[in-house]
Scaffold this motif. Sequence first.
Motif, PDB file in Angstrom:
ATOM      1  N   LEU A 202      42.625  10.603  37.202  1.00  0.00           N
ATOM      2  CA  LEU A 202      41.844  11.838  37.171  1.00  0.00           C
ATOM      3  C   LEU A 202      40.777  11.800  36.094  1.00  0.00           C
ATOM      4  N   THR A 203      41.142  11.313  34.912  1.00  0.00           N
ATOM      5  CA  THR A 203      40.161  11.320  33.829  1.00  0.00           C
ATOM      6  C   THR A 203      39.054  10.302  34.085  1.00  0.00           C
ATOM      7  N   SER A 204      39.398   9.172  34.676  1.00  0.00           N
ATOM      8  CA  SER A 204      38.338   8.179  34.934  1.00  0.00           C
ATOM      9  C   SER A 204      37.377   8.691  36.003  1.00  0.00           C
TER      10      SER A 204
ATOM     11  N   LEU B 249      36.576  11.883  36.517  1.00  0.00           N
ATOM     12  CA  LEU B 249      35.699  12.889  35.912  1.00  0.00           C
ATOM     13  C   LEU B 249      34.670  12.229  34.997  1.00  0.00           C
ATOM     14  N   SER B 250      35.119  11.238  34.233  1.00  0.00           N
ATOM     15  CA  SER B 250      34.176  10.557  33.335  1.00  0.00           C
ATOM     16  C   SER B 250      33.099   9.845  34.137  1.00  0.00           C
TER      17      SER B 250
ATOM     18  N   LEU C  98      45.845  17.868  41.879  1.00  0.00           N
ATOM     19  CA  LEU C  98      46.910  17.510  40.948  1.00  0.00           C
ATOM     20  C   LEU C  98      48.257  17.779  41.580  1.00  0.00           C
TER      21      LEU C  98
ATOM     22  N   LEU D 263      47.523  24.044  30.003  1.00  0.00           N
ATOM     23  CA  LEU D 263      46.850  23.201  29.006  1.00  0.00           C
ATOM     24  C   LEU D 263      46.133  22.028  29.676  1.00  0.00           C
ATOM     25  N   ILE D 264      46.828  21.371  30.591  1.00  0.00           N
ATOM     26  CA  ILE D 264      46.243  20.187  31.232  1.00  0.00           C
ATOM     27  C   ILE D 264      45.024  20.580  32.071  1.00  0.00           C
TER      28      ILE D 264
ATOM     29  N   SER E 212      42.141  21.563  29.861  1.00  0.00           N
ATOM     30  CA  SER E 212      41.572  20.418  29.140  1.00  0.00           C
ATOM     31  C   SER E 212      40.721  19.544  30.053  1.00  0.00           C
ATOM     32  N   LEU E 213      41.147  19.399  31.300  1.00  0.00           N
ATOM     33  CA  LEU E 213      40.351  18.614  32.250  1.00  0.00           C
ATOM     34  C   LEU E 213      38.998  19.287  32.488  1.00  0.00           C
TER      35      LEU E 213
ATOM     36  N   LYS F 143      37.440  21.567  30.594  1.00  0.00           N
ATOM     37  CA  LYS F 143      36.611  21.579  29.373  1.00  0.00           C
ATOM     38  C   LYS F 143      36.026  20.202  29.086  1.00  0.00           C
ATOM     39  N   GLY F 144      36.868  19.181  29.234  1.00  0.00           N
ATOM     40  CA  GLY F 144      36.409  17.816  28.967  1.00  0.00           C
ATOM     41  C   GLY F 144      35.298  17.414  29.920  1.00  0.00           C
ATOM     42  N   TYR F 145      35.487  17.751  31.187  1.00  0.00           N
ATOM     43  CA  TYR F 145      34.486  17.405  32.199  1.00  0.00           C
ATOM     44  C   TYR F 145      33.171  18.132  31.926  1.00  0.00           C
TER      45      TYR F 145
ATOM     46  N   ALA G  48      32.168  19.274  29.040  1.00  0.00           N
ATOM     47  CA  ALA G  48      31.562  18.735  27.811  1.00  0.00           C
ATOM     48  C   ALA G  48      30.767  17.474  28.134  1.00  0.00           C
ATOM     49  N   ARG G  49      31.233  16.737  29.137  1.00  0.00           N
ATOM     50  CA  ARG G  49      30.534  15.513  29.526  1.00  0.00           C
ATOM     51  C   ARG G  49      29.354  15.759  30.450  1.00  0.00           C
TER      52      ARG G  49
END
Lengths: 648, 301
Positions: free
Chosen positions: A545-547, A549-550, A570, A582-583, A586-587, A589-591, A593-594
């Motif tokens: 998932l994180t890869s 979004l990045s 998910l 939280l998860i 965070s996904l 917000k992180g996405y 932010a990028r």
Amino acid sequence: MKINLDFLKKNVENVTEDIEAYKAIAKKNYFDNENSSEIMRKAEFLTAFAREMPIVLTDGEPIIGSMRFSRKFLNLNKGHITVDYRMLLREGIAGVKERISHLKTPDGAAFSVALDAFSEFIARLADAAEGKGLTEPAKNCRELLSAPPKSFHSALQLVWLVHLFLHAEGSASGVSFGRFDLYMYPFYKRDVELEILAAEDAEKLIGAFFLKCCEADESQNLTVGGDSENELSFLILKVCGELAVKQPSVSVRVGKATSQSFFSAAVKALTVGTGNPCFFNDRVIIPALKRIGIEDVDAENYGIVGCYEANPEGCCFGTTSSAGFFYLHDVLTEFLGRVREESYADFSTFLVAFKSFFKKKYNGEILAYLRSDRWEHRVMGECPSPFESLCIGSCLESGVCAEHGGAKYTLAGINILGIGTLTDSLYVIKKLVFELKEYSLSYLVENMSENFSDEALYLKCRNMRGKFGTDDPETNQLVRELSLFISELLDAERLHDGVVSNGGLFVFLHDVDSESYPATPDGRRRGERISYGIAPSDIALGKTLTSVLSSSSNIANDRFANGCPMQIRLSRTELSADNAELILASLIKGYFARGGFHIQINIADTEELIEAKKNPDLHDDLIVRISGYSDHFTRLREDIQDALIERI
Amino acid sequence: MASGTIFNIQKFSINDGPGIRTTVFMKGCPLSCIWCHNPESKRKAPEIMYDKSKCKMCGRCFEACKKNAHSVNCDLHIIDRSLCIECGECVKECVFGALEITGKTMCAEDVIKEVMRDKVFYDTSGGGMTLSGGEPMMQFDFAFELLTLAKAERLHTCMETCGFAPSEQYMKIAPLVDIFLFDYKETDSNLHREFTGVQNEVIIENLKLLDSIGAKTILRCPIIPTCNDRDEHFEGIARIASELKNLLEINIEPYHPLGKGKCELLGRDYRLSDLGFPSDETVSGWIDKIQSKTPIIVKKA
């Protein structure tokens, strides 16, 4: 007025309405009407609708006017607008009538007929409601005929009636509410201060409003948050989570003014698992709108239209998909079909040639179409809609309907599909042909056109590591380069009459409608799905998932205001009760932010979806979000169900 | 620059410590638990994994192998692991993905570079890096360097450990670890040896030592039906918990049989043949029993 949401929820689908009656009215007064101009025959059709359409009422409903006729699209207007509800609520029907009376334009006459039809419909609805003992809604309707709404309840009624009438006019899709919490708040605040509305009553009214939206079979977007966050925004999220119905599609704007508590409330609603709400990033979207010439104040006041399209609210005719669809995999396979001989020294020479082909094709097809009389005729001439136009404030000022260019902004939506599949295909060519030199370009192309008869080649292409979605620096760089190239192509040429091209990286459901799409160099065989939105291809290996979004944040999200959808799923078992919020938070917000534009998250296990597909009767309550709108999983087409099951 | 052998860098790990994490799986383990679900982590060296179901018997690997480790006997593809030098030549030729090499040597800096790709998600979730295995302490210098580099990047760090390593190494590494995910597998020392190959005294000593210097721990307790799902062991978990001052919570890891398939890929025997997934009711029964004996939060990992 006592509101029983459970009862209303049950009745959304139990009540049937005569769709045939609607169609018959359309046939007689629109299709067979050859005496009037295009815009006038639509107004006359609305008059007939107001007088003849059977009135359907449900016992105990606080908001009246049934929209169940709108299940089959006539497509007589383009839909896909956010209405200028701030203006309509402020001026009321009488105020708008007064403004129209000063218009000296030909379209203005049709506006007037359409508005009279609207009044006539409301009066008839009020009579019927009175007869059925729906006293308060009837009273609200009557008052709306002569004055702007004062109470929250009556403001909701007006919004609903406008929405209903927009559907009556064209039965189109993507008719969106825009910044609901912003324009409804003054009414809420007034009633709360006068102590005539308790929070729980407001909640029930919003719930009843949501259930009205469920009567239609389309994506009605409702935007909350951004700089308009208030107590009402929280109530809307609460209803969204607790009522858990498929409509409206709630979109949360996340921006500078977004409080932690509001963001948390939105995430909490999401954990229910209906895919609602989804999230939009102000930091990316506002600049994307400014980039295509939208003034600052209008860009900041954007609402979401249809699925993911950001439009300045109430002053824009956005034509989400008017320029047609541009399939990136098509461009590549056509290019490859012409270059059998090995004439490229290296990958960068190859890429230059591909881009130049791409540009020619774009200019020859999309741009030529946008500049042609055909486009002018199809979009601007074919379906001028008087009621839709009087819902756009700037058309009321100009006296010119939206389809004739009367809105402050007219955008030509260009839908571009398959950037993930394109990136992977170019990457595979780069590796196998130019770097490892394991295959010649002509062999690869020939075998691909045979749908990969060479199993070893097929597996090498398909299973190659480092594809887009794995956060590999090489494909990240490639996808960025491609997205910048495409956006510059869209920018390069201005269109006539102040129309601005507006790119979006998706085509509604066309990733799934892939039966005829030929094989591509990434090891995708004929008929398999192509990548959707800005998400990677389903067949790319090694994603998390994180890869994902990045990787996708490397696409120039801030250059495609018409939508950069990111849809992920998910597993419910993976998320425990104490970490889910939280998860998810965070996904997102992180996405953002990028530099991500949009994200929607379904929460469901693969096993759960497979089981629901097998035994639909037992899982009718499973709601998922697909292509920007929510629906019952069990009622989706099988190929769409499969896409949801197989996607990350 | 230390380098080491790892067999996976798993992004988006959400059950190996707080928040969103990347778990670095290191190869090599001093224990041989009969229920091991990561048998590829046991040996320190890289190993060839062979998936029969994907093999098309094309023979490309036979030609690629310089040591003649691949052969066919009665239509069966046999790998003579005593001949294999883990050069990976056969894996390169296997387009069907039937052969894979597990474990690769990486320097600490490259591992951290990979871990840092998800930095934004650690920041938003309070996550970070987790070292797991295998047993990270088996590659002490490498683990020490990874954690030092992670701390230089201000990452939150966790280390999963079986507790079986020299005490002075734990003392040395403890300041670099925010939370130890410390295994507690069996209370009875003789049974512990039967299940894992070693007795548990050293392990318990290390656990108490870490606790005494203020290191935060989460106890990770694999519960395996027919092995350690006994009341005495549940009591033992509660007892050891009561002796620790810096214990954050107790995680129950219910048995899962996924190690079985991996043993086949590695050509090893799996010693627990007939166990399946325990039911949800069974697992919550275990949790309730332990929770009734301790004030520390007990939950499923």
